[in-house]
Design a protein around this motif. Structure first.
Motif, PDB file in Angstrom:
ATOM      1  N   ASN A 100      51.296  41.356  41.873  1.00 47.12           N
ATOM      2  CA  ASN A 100      52.646  40.806  41.659  1.00 47.12           C
ATOM      3  C   ASN A 100      53.593  41.723  40.905  1.00 47.12           C
ATOM      4  OD1 ASN A 100      50.991  40.404  39.359  1.00 47.12           O
ATOM      5  ND2 ASN A 100      52.324  38.764  38.613  1.00 47.12           N
ATOM      6  N   ASN A 138      53.338  30.446  32.554  1.00 44.54           N
ATOM      7  CA  ASN A 138      52.106  29.968  33.181  1.00 44.54           C
ATOM      8  C   ASN A 138      52.178  28.497  33.575  1.00 44.54           C
ATOM      9  OD1 ASN A 138      50.817  32.460  33.028  1.00 44.54           O
ATOM     10  ND2 ASN A 138      49.916  32.028  31.025  1.00 44.54           N
ATOM     11  N   GLU A 142      55.852  26.280  40.109  1.00 47.78           N
ATOM     12  CA  GLU A 142      55.660  27.098  41.315  1.00 47.78           C
ATOM     13  C   GLU A 142      55.865  28.565  40.969  1.00 47.78           C
ATOM     14  OE1 GLU A 142      59.466  27.147  43.915  1.00 47.78           O
ATOM     15  OE2 GLU A 142      59.437  25.153  42.971  1.00 47.78           O
ATOM     16  N   GLU A 143      55.473  29.428  41.888  1.00 47.58           N
ATOM     17  CA  GLU A 143      55.685  30.858  41.679  1.00 47.58           C
ATOM     18  C   GLU A 143      57.178  31.194  41.758  1.00 47.58           C
ATOM     19  OE1 GLU A 143      51.538  32.872  43.311  1.00 47.58           O
ATOM     20  OE2 GLU A 143      53.325  32.923  44.569  1.00 47.58           O
ATOM     21  N   VAL A 145      59.816  34.490  42.389  1.00 46.72           N
ATOM     22  CA  VAL A 145      59.952  35.863  42.866  1.00 46.72           C
ATOM     23  C   VAL A 145      61.245  36.463  42.324  1.00 46.72           C
ATOM     24  CG1 VAL A 145      60.145  37.354  44.888  1.00 46.72           C
ATOM     25  CG2 VAL A 145      58.684  35.323  44.973  1.00 46.72           C
ATOM     26  N   ALA A 168      56.156  39.730  35.100  1.00 46.65           N
ATOM     27  CA  ALA A 168      55.092  39.701  36.110  1.00 46.65           C
ATOM     28  C   ALA A 168      53.741  40.057  35.501  1.00 46.65           C
ATOM     29  CB  ALA A 168      55.436  40.653  37.252  1.00 46.65           C
ATOM     30  N   SER A 171      52.402  37.012  33.475  1.00 45.60           N
ATOM     31  CA  SER A 171      51.978  35.782  34.148  1.00 45.60           C
ATOM     32  C   SER A 171      51.842  35.973  35.651  1.00 45.60           C
ATOM     33  CB  SER A 171      52.993  34.663  33.886  1.00 45.60           C
ATOM     34  OG  SER A 171      52.674  33.513  34.652  1.00 45.60           O
ATOM     35  N   PRO A 172      50.775  35.459  36.247  1.00 43.41           N
ATOM     36  CA  PRO A 172      50.613  35.524  37.700  1.00 43.41           C
ATOM     37  C   PRO A 172      51.608  34.634  38.438  1.00 43.41           C
ATOM     38  CG  PRO A 172      48.858  34.205  36.731  1.00 43.41           C
ATOM     39  CD  PRO A 172      49.597  34.828  35.592  1.00 43.41           C
ATOM     40  N   LYS A 173      52.322  33.780  37.717  1.00 42.84           N
ATOM     41  CA  LYS A 173      53.319  32.919  38.348  1.00 42.84           C
ATOM     42  C   LYS A 173      54.592  33.691  38.710  1.00 42.84           C
ATOM     43  CE  LYS A 173      51.692  28.626  38.504  1.00 42.84           C
ATOM     44  NZ  LYS A 173      52.201  27.553  37.647  1.00 42.84           N
ATOM     45  N   ILE A 174      54.754  34.891  38.148  1.00 40.24           N
ATOM     46  CA  ILE A 174      55.966  35.685  38.380  1.00 40.24           C
ATOM     47  C   ILE A 174      55.650  36.895  39.246  1.00 40.24           C
ATOM     48  CG2 ILE A 174      57.873  36.941  37.319  1.00 40.24           C
ATOM     49  CD1 ILE A 174      57.858  34.006  36.592  1.00 40.24           C
ATOM     50  N   TRP A 175      56.442  37.078  40.289  1.00 41.22           N
ATOM     51  CA  TRP A 175      56.381  38.284  41.105  1.00 41.22           C
ATOM     52  C   TRP A 175      57.612  39.120  40.780  1.00 41.22           C
ATOM     53  CZ3 TRP A 175      53.046  39.276  45.572  1.00 41.22           C
ATOM     54  CH2 TRP A 175      51.997  38.355  45.663  1.00 41.22           C
ATOM     55  N   ASN A 202      63.885  33.803  43.617  1.00 42.29           N
ATOM     56  CA  ASN A 202      63.380  32.905  44.659  1.00 42.29           C
ATOM     57  C   ASN A 202      64.254  32.917  45.917  1.00 42.29           C
ATOM     58  OD1 ASN A 202      61.174  32.270  43.157  1.00 42.29           O
ATOM     59  ND2 ASN A 202      61.528  30.071  43.109  1.00 42.29           N
TER      60      ASN A 202
END
Length: 229
Positions: A100, A138, A142-143, A145, A168, A171-175, A202
Motif C-alpha cells: 500500500n 486502523n 473502509e480502506e 486511497v 500508509a 496503517s494497512p487501511k491507507i493506500w 477515494n
C-alpha cells in the motif's frame, strides 16, 4: 551513462549507511512495445529500473525485485499486487506483505528526495505518527486511497507524498500512491488535475490541494468515509 553521478552516489550512500532494517523495492516495469486501446506507453520504465538498480547498489539493506508486465509472471504478480500500470514501485520492509505504499511513475527530480525519505522511514525512522492517529486509521470502516499527483519539478510535492506514505506505512487501511501527472495524462484528465500537488481521496470523494499538514489529510480521510472527528 549513470543517472547518479559520483557526488550523488556518495551523498546517498552516506544517507543509507544508518539503515537498521532491510527495505524491499518491488518494481513493475513493461518491456512490451505494443500499444493497446486504453494503455499508455511506459515512458520511463527503462530509466526507473536503472535508477533503482543504481540506488540498490549503494546499500546492502536495499533489495530490488523487478517484474515485467510483458511476461506471464509479471501479469500474475501485478494482479496479486493490484498494480495497474508501469512503472509502479512498491516499498516495504523486507519480509512484509504490504503493498500500500507506492509510486506510479519515475521518482525523479524532487521526488527522488521522497524516495530516499521513504527508505529511511522504512529502514530506520518509522512513521512518527501519534498512537491515537494510528488507532483512528486502523478503525476506519473502509480502506482509503490517497493518490498524490506530482511533477518532478514541483518543490512542494514531496511534502504531500511523504504525508500520504507515512499514513500508509502506519496503517494497512491507507493506500498512499504518488502519481507522476505527466506520465499518466488520462488519469490526470479524469481527476481534472490542473496544479500539483493534488491529492485525490477515494477516487474523487475528496481532494486535498497543495502541500497541506497532516490534520488536513486526516480531515479529508474522515469526510471520505463518513466518520466524525
Amino acid at each position: 551513462m549513470a543517472l547518479l553521478g559520483p557526488k550523488e552516489q556518495e551523498i546517498v550512500r552516506e544517507r543509507l549507511s544508518n539503515l537498521v532494517r532491510d527495505v524491499e523495492l518491488v518494481l513493475f516495469t513493461d518491456t512490451s512495445t505494443l500499444i493497446a486501446p486504453g494503455k499508455e506507453p511506459c515512458l520511463y520504465c527503462k530509466e526507473t529500473k536503472q535508477l533503482l538498480e543504481e540506488l540498490a547498489a549503494l546499500s546492502d539493506r536495499l533489495h530490488l525485485v523487478v517484474y515485467d508486465l510483458a511476461t506471464p509472471e509479471g501479469k500474475e504478480k501485478a494482479k496479486e499486487y493490484k498494480v495497474e500500470a508501469a512503472p509502479t514501485l512498491i516499498l516495504r520492509e523486507k519480509g512484509s506483505q504490504a503493498i500500500n505504499l507506492r509510486y506510479r511513475g519515475i521518482p525523479a527530480g524532487y521526488e527522488f528526495a521522497s524516495l530516499l525519505e521513504d527508505i529511511e522511514m522504512l529502514g530506520r525512522d518509522g512513521h512518527g505518527l501519534p498512537e491515537n492517529v494510528v488507532q483512528e486509521l486502523n478503525n476506519l470502516p473502509e480502506e482509503v486511497v490517497l493518490q498524490v499527483f506530482v511533477t518532478p519539478t514541483c518543490p512542494y510535492c514531496p511534502q504531500a507524498v511523504r504525508t500520504a506514505h507515512r499514513l500508509a506505512y502506519a496503517s494497512p487501511k491507507i493506500w498512499g500512491e504518488m502519481i507522476e501527472a505527466n506520465e499518466f495524462p488520462e488519469l490526470s484528465h479524469r481527476y481534472h488535475i490542473h496544479g500539483v500537488p493534488d491529492t485525490i481521496v477515494n477516487h474523487g470523494k475528496e481532494r486535498i490541494l497543495g502541500a497541506q499538514p497532516l490534520s488536513q489529510f486526516l480531515q479529508a480521510i474522515r469526510k471520505a468515509v463518513g466518520v466524525q472527528a
